[in-house]
Design a protein around this motif. Structure first.
Motif, PDB file in Angstrom:
ATOM      1  N   GLY A  78      -3.003 -77.804  62.268  1.00 16.17           N
ATOM      2  CA  GLY A  78      -4.352 -77.806  62.696  1.00 16.17           C
ATOM      3  C   GLY A  78      -5.729 -77.575  61.887  1.00 16.17           C
ATOM      4  N   ALA A  79      -5.133 -76.951  60.717  1.00 14.94           N
ATOM      5  CA  ALA A  79      -6.263 -76.427  59.676  1.00 14.94           C
ATOM      6  C   ALA A  79      -6.507 -77.929  58.703  1.00 14.94           C
ATOM      7  CB  ALA A  79      -5.783 -75.484  58.919  1.00 14.94           C
ATOM      8  N   ALA A  80      -5.518 -78.597  58.814  1.00 13.06           N
ATOM      9  CA  ALA A  80      -5.827 -79.898  58.144  1.00 13.06           C
ATOM     10  C   ALA A  80      -6.545 -80.982  58.893  1.00 13.06           C
ATOM     11  CB  ALA A  80      -4.285 -80.496  57.658  1.00 13.06           C
ATOM     12  N   ILE A  81      -6.350 -81.018  60.068  1.00 10.54           N
ATOM     13  CA  ILE A  81      -6.952 -81.713  60.933  1.00 10.54           C
ATOM     14  C   ILE A  81      -8.414 -81.420  61.018  1.00 10.54           C
ATOM     15  CG2 ILE A  81      -7.490 -82.307  63.430  1.00 10.54           C
ATOM     16  CD1 ILE A  81      -4.535 -82.308  63.873  1.00 10.54           C
ATOM     17  N   ASP A  82      -8.889 -80.119  61.188  1.00  7.30           N
ATOM     18  CA  ASP A  82     -10.342 -79.740  60.910  1.00  7.30           C
ATOM     19  C   ASP A  82     -10.967 -80.075  59.989  1.00  7.30           C
ATOM     20  OD1 ASP A  82      -9.596 -78.791  63.410  1.00  7.30           O
ATOM     21  OD2 ASP A  82      -9.497 -76.506  62.735  1.00  7.30           O
ATOM     22  N   ARG A  83     -10.008 -79.888  58.812  1.00  7.54           N
ATOM     23  CA  ARG A  83     -10.855 -80.176  57.437  1.00  7.54           C
ATOM     24  C   ARG A  83     -10.714 -81.854  56.868  1.00  7.54           C
ATOM     25  NH1 ARG A  83      -9.251 -75.387  58.147  1.00  7.54           N
ATOM     26  NH2 ARG A  83     -10.227 -73.545  57.148  1.00  7.54           N
ATOM     27  N   THR A  84     -10.161 -82.490  57.701  1.00  5.64           N
ATOM     28  CA  THR A  84      -9.900 -84.030  57.288  1.00  5.64           C
ATOM     29  C   THR A  84     -11.177 -84.730  57.317  1.00  5.64           C
ATOM     30  OG1 THR A  84      -7.405 -84.069  57.655  1.00  5.64           O
ATOM     31  CG2 THR A  84      -8.564 -86.045  57.664  1.00  5.64           C
ATOM     32  N   PRO A  85     -11.658 -85.432  56.513  1.00  5.15           N
ATOM     33  CA  PRO A  85     -13.088 -86.186  56.769  1.00  5.15           C
ATOM     34  C   PRO A  85     -12.764 -87.302  57.860  1.00  5.15           C
ATOM     35  CG  PRO A  85     -12.353 -86.178  54.269  1.00  5.15           C
ATOM     36  CD  PRO A  85     -10.999 -85.582  55.104  1.00  5.15           C
ATOM     37  N   ALA A  86     -13.774 -87.556  58.531  1.00  7.65           N
ATOM     38  CA  ALA A  86     -13.828 -88.401  59.790  1.00  7.65           C
ATOM     39  C   ALA A  86     -13.295 -89.800  59.518  1.00  7.65           C
ATOM     40  CB  ALA A  86     -15.324 -88.435  60.196  1.00  7.65           C
ATOM     41  N   PRO A  87     -13.734 -90.254  58.338  1.00 10.52           N
ATOM     42  CA  PRO A  87     -13.001 -91.940  57.925  1.00 10.52           C
ATOM     43  C   PRO A  87     -11.467 -91.602  57.942  1.00 10.52           C
ATOM     44  CG  PRO A  87     -14.802 -91.494  56.587  1.00 10.52           C
ATOM     45  CD  PRO A  87     -14.562 -90.176  57.187  1.00 10.52           C
ATOM     46  N   VAL A  88     -10.993 -90.701  57.222  1.00 10.74           N
ATOM     47  CA  VAL A  88      -9.680 -90.348  57.271  1.00 10.74           C
ATOM     48  C   VAL A  88      -8.711 -90.159  58.532  1.00 10.74           C
ATOM     49  CG1 VAL A  88      -7.512 -88.910  56.123  1.00 10.74           C
ATOM     50  CG2 VAL A  88      -9.649 -89.437  54.993  1.00 10.74           C
ATOM     51  N   LYS A  89      -9.561 -89.541  59.455  1.00 13.40           N
ATOM     52  CA  LYS A  89      -8.941 -89.335  60.732  1.00 13.40           C
ATOM     53  C   LYS A  89      -9.040 -90.569  61.520  1.00 13.40           C
ATOM     54  CE  LYS A  89     -10.296 -84.413  61.703  1.00 13.40           C
ATOM     55  NZ  LYS A  89     -11.169 -83.419  62.573  1.00 13.40           N
ATOM     56  N   ASP A  90     -10.000 -91.190  61.277  1.00 13.81           N
ATOM     57  CA  ASP A  90     -10.175 -92.615  62.044  1.00 13.81           C
ATOM     58  C   ASP A  90      -9.175 -93.571  61.771  1.00 13.81           C
ATOM     59  OD1 ASP A  90     -11.793 -94.146  63.852  1.00 13.81           O
ATOM     60  OD2 ASP A  90     -12.319 -95.275  62.293  1.00 13.81           O
ATOM     61  N   PHE A  91      -8.815 -93.472  60.214  1.00 11.50           N
ATOM     62  CA  PHE A  91      -7.595 -94.452  59.759  1.00 11.50           C
ATOM     63  C   PHE A  91      -6.372 -94.118  60.152  1.00 11.50           C
ATOM     64  CE2 PHE A  91      -4.298 -94.661  56.872  1.00 11.50           C
ATOM     65  CZ  PHE A  91      -4.419 -96.149  56.280  1.00 11.50           C
ATOM     66  N   ALA A  92      -6.162 -92.754  60.590  1.00  8.14           N
ATOM     67  CA  ALA A  92      -4.787 -92.447  61.188  1.00  8.14           C
ATOM     68  C   ALA A  92      -4.653 -92.854  62.497  1.00  8.14           C
ATOM     69  CB  ALA A  92      -4.921 -90.847  60.868  1.00  8.14           C
ATOM     70  N   ILE A  93      -5.908 -92.594  63.334  1.00 14.83           N
ATOM     71  CA  ILE A  93      -5.858 -93.181  64.700  1.00 14.83           C
ATOM     72  C   ILE A  93      -5.528 -94.478  64.799  1.00 14.83           C
ATOM     73  CG2 ILE A  93      -7.084 -93.366  66.976  1.00 14.83           C
ATOM     74  CD1 ILE A  93      -8.401 -90.348  65.935  1.00 14.83           C
ATOM     75  N   ARG A  94      -6.276 -95.337  64.069  1.00 15.19           N
ATOM     76  CA  ARG A  94      -6.221 -96.567  63.932  1.00 15.19           C
ATOM     77  C   ARG A  94      -4.748 -97.065  63.666  1.00 15.19           C
ATOM     78  NH1 ARG A  94     -10.355 -97.335  61.265  1.00 15.19           N
ATOM     79  NH2 ARG A  94      -9.605 -97.975  59.219  1.00 15.19           N
ATOM     80  N   HIS A  95      -4.228 -96.583  62.747  1.00 18.88           N
ATOM     81  CA  HIS A  95      -2.878 -97.144  61.836  1.00 18.88           C
ATOM     82  C   HIS A  95      -1.757 -96.516  62.677  1.00 18.88           C
ATOM     83  CE1 HIS A  95      -5.622 -98.769  58.979  1.00 18.88           C
ATOM     84  NE2 HIS A  95      -4.674 -99.493  58.833  1.00 18.88           N
ATOM     85  N   PHE A  96      -1.960 -95.098  63.103  1.00 14.75           N
ATOM     86  CA  PHE A  96      -0.588 -94.374  63.739  1.00 14.75           C
ATOM     87  C   PHE A  96      -0.821 -94.356  65.027  1.00 14.75           C
ATOM     88  CE2 PHE A  96      -0.740 -92.874  59.371  1.00 14.75           C
ATOM     89  CZ  PHE A  96       0.248 -93.706  58.819  1.00 14.75           C
ATOM     90  N   GLY A  97      -2.027 -94.549  65.843  1.00 12.94           N
ATOM     91  CA  GLY A  97      -2.264 -94.290  67.339  1.00 12.94           C
ATOM     92  C   GLY A  97      -1.916 -92.782  67.509  1.00 12.94           C
TER      93      GLY A  97
END
Length: 526
Positions: free
Chosen positions: A50-69
């Motif tokens: 959870g802490a990692a998610i909170d601190r992950t930059p938005a582009p990285v989160k977007d990349f994760a959602i786009r590629h891993f769903g």
């Protein structure tokens, strides 16, 4: 006299690495057991994740959602486990040479886990640190003990003289540690699962009442009978899920409460689930979309929702929209896991069917979609409207407060853009020459779709046939019969909404306010 010599390095090193792994396994297992006495979210994997998610930059989160769903959280947890395993191996090897420092090093990871747990927005305090700390202490002791078995002299058969290492003692210790850890972890997981049984029981017992304002039957002709096209109504088990919860909250509807308070609230409210059931319920077909949905992406779905109008509750609390002189222009919804979602007050009170949803497609909300209550607002991306597991609504201003996603560079307001998607044929399909049916969906929630056009390669735009429009808050299916000729072809679609706005060709990423562009697929006609 027979003397047992110390094992060679190719034996010692793997066994030391194994000792580190067993210590790490014990740490996680014991932490799982302790978290059952605190709360599941306090476990180190969940806390650090959870802490990692909170601190992950938005582009990285977007990349994760786009590629891993929807597997993005699983990938994160597996990554954390892989990292911990690698570090456990390193500590085991260090402990082989420096037994006390290596063992003590395990405690540092307990500190990291504890710090992550108590820093989470939904932390209940110092108790959240206990699983990581207790697990780390047990792991440090276990590593010290196992490494001791690799370095303790073993008795020989002659006169009790010792040398070498205690092979039998190590095997017994390692086996006992593995069995005990597995038992502790299994028991912890079982106890954590049991914590949600009241929530499960409350959902099972729930019978949704008939709505005072039922949805009209789906318009005849709204569902095209074309293989490969998205169904008009998305089944619950196929509905997309995008959120930050590593542990799905399981909230007991019988104890759930919603608080409405804040700027411009003259009559603060605290409502139970039964209070909501006793109010006027509306039922509507509404399509919702995630702002992380790329052009042509899957993060959109249409469901029949039942719930209470947000505007009715806000007026009951004395709230006025800004257009009527109300001082608050932002509604901040908070979930039980401390997620914050900010919605424009004007939008939720302008007459659209913004609701606190209790049901989805004729059933109580699934846990993954926000049981017992979530928000649904037609026309707004989910990051500014679709708060799951909601428990608090605060009226404030956009100037005074930035919600979770806004703090991470997303726009404060997120009206859904006019978009369309080709469902069939799929990219790189190889249909036969002749009539090929191109079909898909288009959406412009709360504005509605006026027309859809299809282009083959760089040719002219051709009007597609539109399915019946159900409501302006739902997507609209379309189709275009194409006389396909052999060779490679690019198929492109664009939509125009009922305000006259045509989907833009300009490609933009999802950040900060949703992707734009035309959806294209390449196929080869044989």
């Amino acid at each position: 006299m027979a003397v047992r010599t110390s094992p060679k390095w190719w034996v010692r090193f793997p066994l030391a690495a194994l000792s580190g792994l067993l210590a790490g396994f014990a740490a996680l297992a014991v932490a799982e057991l302790v978290s059952a006495a605190v709360r599941p979210e306090s476990g180190p994997i969940v806390a650090v994740g959870g802490a990692a998610i909170d601190r992950t930059p938005a582009p990285v989160k977007d990349f994760a959602i786009r590629h891993f769903g929807e597997n993005d959280k699983l990938i994160l947890q597996l990554g954390i486990l892989a990292t911990l395993a690698a570090l456990a191996v390193v500590l085991g090897l260090i402990a082989l040479r420096y037994r006390r420092p290596g063992s003590a090093g395990v405690l540092l990871f307990g500190v990291v886990g504890a710090g992550a747990a108590i820093s989470r927005p939904d932390s209940t305090g110092i108790a959240d640190a206990l699983p990581s700390i207790v697990g780390a202490v047990v792991a440090a002791v276990l590593l010290y003990w196992l490494i001791g078995r690799l370095t303790t002299p073993a008795a020989t058969s002659d006169a009790g003289t010792g040398a070498g290492w205690d092979r039998r003692g190590f095997l017994i210790a390692a086996t006992a540690a593995a069995v005990a850890s597995a038992g502790a972890g299994t028991l912890g997981r079982h106890l954590n699962d049991m914590r949600g049984q009241n929530a499960v029981a409350s959902r099972t017992a729930l019978k949704l009442p008939a709505p005072a304002s039922p949805a009209a039957p789906v318009a005849a002709g709204a569902q095209l009978k074309i293989p490969g096209i998205s169904p008009f109504t998305t089944p619950n088990n196929a509905f997309y899920r995008v959120d930050t919860a590593l542990v799905i909250p399981k909230v007991d509807a019988t104890t759930w409460r919603l608080r409405i308070h804040g700027k411009g609230v003259t009559r603060p409210l605290t409502l139970s689930f039964q209070d909501l059931l006793g109010r006027k319920l509306i039922e509507r077909d509404i399509t919702i979309t995630c702002v992380s949905n790329e052009v042509g992406g899957p993060y959109i779905g249409n469901a029949r929702w039942i719930g209470v109008r947000v505007a009715d509750l806000l007026r009951e609390a004395g709230v006025k929209p800004p257009s009527q002189g109300g001082p608050a222009d932002q509604l901040v919804a908070r979930s039980v896991d401390a997620m914050t979602i900010g919605s424009p007050v004007e939008d939720v009170m302008d007459g659209r069917d913004a609701m606190l949803a209790l049901g989805m497609n004729g059933q109580p909300l699934p846990f993954v979609h926000g049981f017992p209550v979530r928000m649904v607002v037609p026309g707004l991306y989910g990051y500014v409207s679709a708060c799951k597991w909601i428990q608090d609504i605060e009226l404030t201003t956009f100037d005074a407060y930035d919600a979770y996603w806004v703090k991470r560079t997303w726009a404060k307001k997120g009206p859904i853009k006019t978009e369309s998607r080709i469902d069939t044929p799929k990219p790189f399909a190889r249909p036969k020459a002749g009539t090929v049916m191109i079909a898909g969906v288009a959406w412009a929630q709360h504005r509605g779709i006026d027309r859809v056009e299809v282009r083959i390669d760089d040719g002219p735009w051709n009007l597609a046939d539109l399915a019946a429009q159900d409501t302006t808050d739902t997507w609209r299916q379309w189709s275009y019969p194409w006389k396909a000729t052999a060779g490679g072809h690019t198929l492109t679609v664009r939509a125009t909404d009922l305000t006259g706005q045509t989907q833009t060709e300009k490609r933009t990423s999802t950040i900060p306010d949703g992707a734009s562009g035309w959806h294209s697929v390449f196929i080869t006609v044989t």
